[in-house]
Write an enzyme that holds these catalytic residues in place. Structure first.
Site, PDB file in Angstrom:
ATOM      1  N   PRO A   1      47.348 -17.033 -61.053  1.00  0.00           N
ATOM      2  CG  PRO A   1      46.996 -15.124 -59.784  1.00  0.00           C
ATOM      3  CD  PRO A   1      47.994 -16.210 -60.019  1.00  0.00           C
TER       4      PRO A   1
ATOM      5  CB  ILE B   1      44.794 -17.268 -69.965  1.00  0.00           C
ATOM      6  CG1 ILE B   1      43.835 -16.071 -69.982  1.00  0.00           C
ATOM      7  CG2 ILE B   1      44.342 -18.328 -70.965  1.00  0.00           C
ATOM      8  CD1 ILE B   1      43.843 -15.298 -71.283  1.00  0.00           C
ATOM      9  N   PRO B   2      45.346 -20.255 -68.291  1.00  0.00           N
ATOM     10  CG  PRO B   2      44.053 -21.978 -67.418  1.00  0.00           C
ATOM     11  CD  PRO B   2      43.944 -20.603 -68.015  1.00  0.00           C
ATOM     12  N   GLY B   3      48.258 -21.978 -69.450  1.00  0.00           N
ATOM     13  CA  GLY B   3      49.070 -22.202 -70.639  1.00  0.00           C
ATOM     14  C   GLY B   3      48.789 -23.554 -71.267  1.00  0.00           C
ATOM     15  CG  LEU B   4      47.533 -23.812 -75.063  1.00  0.00           C
ATOM     16  CD1 LEU B   4      47.459 -23.550 -76.573  1.00  0.00           C
ATOM     17  CD2 LEU B   4      46.257 -24.485 -74.576  1.00  0.00           C
TER      18      LEU B   4
ATOM     19  CG  ASP C   1      67.905 -15.674 -65.229  1.00  0.00           C
ATOM     20  OD1 ASP C   1      67.997 -16.545 -66.124  1.00  0.00           O
ATOM     21  OD2 ASP C   1      68.731 -15.569 -64.307  1.00  0.00           O
TER      22      ASP C   1
END
Length: 572
Positions: free
Chosen positions: A308, A310-313, A363
């Site tokens: 879940p 916002i998709p990362g770039l 980590d």
């Protein structure tokens, strides 16, 4: 042809040299603490992290020169011999993980099957009791017991005010006795746990049916000496002390399984993988994690799916709902605003791994050729991986193999948490978000991307940073004020009216950049106004440039014995 026994002995010798050096660096921790050698602490932590991979590379290169060692089937016999040679080793489990690392290096992490590698433990380490001090809290004055406890630390000649600490420890022991119906026993591990500027005497108070942690937190102030700063007696407090966002302890553990067994009493909800990681046995932590992963797959049926948020770039992130981690795969192509390479991203994650994470950076563990049952991947996830990271995946009829990935503890992304939080919960999270940024800054870390989606909230309500592709050292940044426009129309231009170099950062922009939510912005500006001032950032920078090491307390001030002056950067 070299005999399997000889080859196994070579691997075991390399492991012994590796672990001897690991313990040698660790055993110097007490002297570094007494001397308040905080730079030495940082150097030793980095050096200790590098020992293992260096030894694995050395033995792997040596074995490759022996042509027969490249025959996979020979390793059946090598493993059998190695298993026999380590049967009486007090750190047998670590030795088996070293073998796995060597075998994986030889064959590029392929053919990791039970006949050739220790996918499952070859056998338990020899039974050994944890090295403990025992105190029966009856028949002896509590003040005497308190004095014995502090004397056992070995720091008594360097104590600031021994009598005052004995008195306060006596009062606390008396108060703790009220929690027990009978007469409890106090057990404290003999090896002291060191991390950053702290030293910890780790123990527990227990009777027949009740057990509570008992952790004595020591500090050494330059010019003052050693003193008891706090005592932790609640599991949640100890869980944060041993948390996944903190650096690894240095603790003298010739037989680590006995210490891990003791820690299970204090932290029954933490896995062995987490406990081995906390005491610095990182590669065996990975072994334990992978075994836990395989076991979980056998006893679950849910599907891996896109995480879940916002998709990362830079990363494709997915999770298994019934498993408490996320899997992060570097995309083949990054978003247009990310001017970096795959190798640069990996370097950022290494930077964080080797740095003091001050309880604010999660980590990570990286794995090569990690296997997933294809039937357990959702259609959406499989399509996502094929589209965003095709060079990183290999598919067979029943497996998806990812060449390289990172694994982190799953948290609730801060932006999603705020969407569901009450007003008071949102305010608390945003205030802690500000502290997270300040504490990382004090440790010479600038997150780069301060967007809320790059931070998570733990079950304890702490805000943790977890997206490292833009992280950098604070001293490498150039914090600036936005120049005044020469005329009003300049402010209306699409492009800035001032020059911007690569490392220029304008804190005045943070408030509008981080969130468009008016109330959230007001909370940040009320509680952390200096985050938006270039001069504050420059002041923190100057401390790092002078070699100043900030104090970070992994416990609330309410636990402290004395009203020690806390750093202005402390969130506790």
């Amino acid at each position: 042809m070299a005999l399997p026994d000889e080859l196994a002995a070579q691997i075991l010798e390399s492991f012994n040299l590796c672990y001897d050096r690991f313990l040698s660096i660790t055993r110097e921790s007490g002297q570094r603490f007494v001397n308040a050698d905080w730079l030495g602490v940082q150097v030793a932590s980095r050096e200790r992290l590098q020992i293992y991979d260096g030894r694995v590379a050395q033995i792997s290169n040596k074995l490759r020169k022996q042509k027969d060692c490249l025959e996979v089937e020979l390793w059946r016999a090598i493993k059998q011999s190695y298993q026999q040679q380590t049967v009486n080793s007090p750190c047998r489990e670590l030795a088996e993980s070293f073998y796995n690392s060597t075998y994986g290096k030889m064959f590029h992490h392929q053919f990791l099957t039970p006949p050739h590698a220790f996918v499952w433990a070859g056998g338990p380490p020899p039974e050994k009791d944890a090295p403990l001090h025992h105190y029966r809290l009856v028949g002896v004055p509590l003040g005497t017991i308190a004095e014995q406890i502090l004397s056992s630390s070995g720091f008594i000649d360097n104590w600031h005010d021994k009598a005052a600490d004995i008195e306060q420890l006596t009062v606390l022991l008396r108060k703790q006795l009220e929690r027990f119906p009978g007469i409890p026993t106090l057990e404290i591990l003999k090896p002291i746990f060191y991390r950053n500027k702290g030293a910890y005497m780790v123990g527990r108070l227990f009777s027949e049916h009740i057990s509570h942690p008992f952790i004595i937190c020591l500090i050494n102030r330059e010019g003052e000496g050693v003193m008891v700063d706090a005592v932790l007696t609640e599991r949640d407090q100890v869980s944060i002390l041993f948390g996944f966002a903190r650096s690894y302890f240095m603790v003298d553990i010739p037989a680590p399984s006995s210490v891990v067994a003791f820690l299970r009493h204090l932290l029954p909800h933490k896995s062995d993988a987490e406990l081995y990681s906390a005491i610095g046995c990182l590669k065996h932590s990975k072994t334990q994690f992978y075994r836990h992963y395989l076991h979980h797959l056998e006893h679950s049926s849910d599907q891996f799916d896109i995480a879940p948020g916002i998709p990362g770039l830079v990363m494709s992130v997915f999770t298994l709902p019934s498993f408490d981690v996320v899997f992060k795969v570097i995309r083949d192509k990054f978003g247009p605003s990310k001017g970096m390479s795959r190798q640069q991203v990996k370097a950022k994650y290494r930077l964080v791994k080797q740095h003091d994470r001050v309880g604010r950076m999660a980590d990570t563990q990286d794995f090569a050729n990690f296997r997933f049952p294809k039937r357990r991947l959702s259609d959406a996830l499989l399509a996502e991986l094929r589209q965003t990271a095709p060079s990183s995946i290999t598919e067979t009829h029943d497996l998806v193999i990812i060449k390289h990935l990172y694994i982190e503890r799953r948290m609730v992304p801060l932006n999603l948490y705020l969407d569901q939080a009450s007003e008071s919960q949102a305010s608390a999270a945003l205030i802690d978000y500000g502290w997270a940024i300040k504490e990382m800054a004090a440790a010479n870390i600038f997150p780069g991307d301060l967007l809320l989606k790059n931070f998570g909230v733990t079950r304890h309500g702490r805000v943790i940073f977890y997206d490292y592709d833009e992280v950098c050292y604070l001293i490498d940044c150039n914090f600036r004020r936005i120049p005044e426009p020469l005329y009003p129309e300049q402010e209306m231009q699409a492009e800035p009216w001032y020059s911007v170099a690569e490392n220029d950062i304008f804190p005045e922009e943070f408030a509008t950049f981080v969130t468009t939510h008016l109330k959230h912005r007001q909370v940040l500006q009320q509680y952390h106004p200096n985050l938006f001032e270039a001069d504050w950032w420059k002041q923190v920078q100057s401390k790092s440039l002078r070699g100043h090491f900030e104090e970070f307390y992994p416990y609330p001030e309410s636990c402290c014995f004395k009203n020690h002056k806390k750093s202005e950067l402390s969130s506790e």
